[in-house]
Design an enzyme around this catalytic site. Structure first.
Site, PDB file in Angstrom:
ATOM      1  N   GLY A   1       0.832  -1.193   0.000  1.00  0.00           N
ATOM      2  CA  GLY A   1       0.000   0.000   0.000  1.00  0.00           C
ATOM      3  C   GLY A   1       0.866   1.241   0.000  1.00  0.00           C
ATOM      4  CB  CYS A   2       0.268   4.585   1.423  1.00  0.00           C
ATOM      5  SG  CYS A   2       1.108   6.150   1.646  1.00  0.00           S
ATOM      6  CG  PHE A   3       5.909   4.952  -0.808  1.00  0.00           C
ATOM      7  CD1 PHE A   3       5.446   6.185  -0.397  1.00  0.00           C
ATOM      8  CD2 PHE A   3       6.387   4.836  -2.103  1.00  0.00           C
ATOM      9  CE1 PHE A   3       5.447   7.290  -1.230  1.00  0.00           C
ATOM     10  CE2 PHE A   3       6.402   5.940  -2.960  1.00  0.00           C
ATOM     11  CZ  PHE A   3       5.930   7.172  -2.516  1.00  0.00           C
ATOM     12  CD1 TRP A   4       4.692   8.692   1.961  1.00  0.00           C
ATOM     13  CD2 TRP A   4       2.685   9.456   2.567  1.00  0.00           C
ATOM     14  NE1 TRP A   4       4.402   9.765   1.173  1.00  0.00           N
ATOM     15  CE2 TRP A   4       3.173  10.259   1.519  1.00  0.00           C
ATOM     16  CE3 TRP A   4       1.440   9.745   3.110  1.00  0.00           C
ATOM     17  CZ2 TRP A   4       2.460  11.340   1.014  1.00  0.00           C
ATOM     18  CZ3 TRP A   4       0.733  10.814   2.601  1.00  0.00           C
ATOM     19  CH2 TRP A   4       1.241  11.609   1.570  1.00  0.00           C
TER      20      TRP A   4
END
Length: 169
Positions: free
Chosen positions: A9-12
């Protein structure tokens, strides 16, 4: 030193859990798995490049094993959702373990089978396990996002954290 690449998902939201582990030298956000060299964030978000957001982890295998990293990866994701992760939807957020050699592939496959057999989830484990492809660093403002923007990070990861508490703790 060894390298691991995980898309969840979102790499953050994938950086902090790995950075907190002993033996991790770096965790960098980027893009992989697509057909456009050196894509931008905007290109990846357009869902036309085939890339997924991912993290590249450089680690010391004498301090933390690849197997340990795979187990930590599972605990950051919903492995039953092939079409994104949590509020982030689409192919650019698909869950993938990218292996860099045959040993990593075997470890990831065995771990996936163990997770499926555990009964933790009612649905099948659908996370892909694929050979590593070129990894392109994301723009500077994405690197260490959770440290630079803690309030926005907390807001963007709230649904993920709720799921993780319900299924992994």
């Amino acid at each position: 030193m060894e390298r691991a690449i995980f898309a969840g998902g979102c790499f953050w939201c994938m950086v902090q859990p790995f950075e907190e582990q002993a033996g991790i030298l770096s965790v960098r956000s980027g893009y992989t798995g697509g057909h456009v060299p050196n894509p931008s964030y905007e290109q990846v978000c357009s869902k036309t490049t085939g890339h997924t957001e991912a993290v590249e982890i450089i680690f010391d295998p004498s301090l933390i094993s690849y197997s340990d990293l795979v187990e930590l990866y599972w605990a950051q994701t919903d492995p039953t959702d092939a079409f994104g992760q949590f509020e982030d939807r689409g192919d650019n957020y698909r869950p993938v373990i990218y292996y860099t050699d045959e040993r990593q592939r075997e470890i990831a496959e065995r771990s996936k089978q163990t997770l499926q057999a555990s009964g933790r989830f009612d649905q099948p484990i659908v996370t892909s396990i694929k050979p590593a492809e070129p990894f392109y660093l994301a723009e500077d403002y994405h690197q260490g996002f959770y440290q630079k923007n803690p309030e926005r990070y907390a807001q963007s990861s709230a649904i993920r954290h709720q799921f993780l508490e319900e299924h992994w703790q």
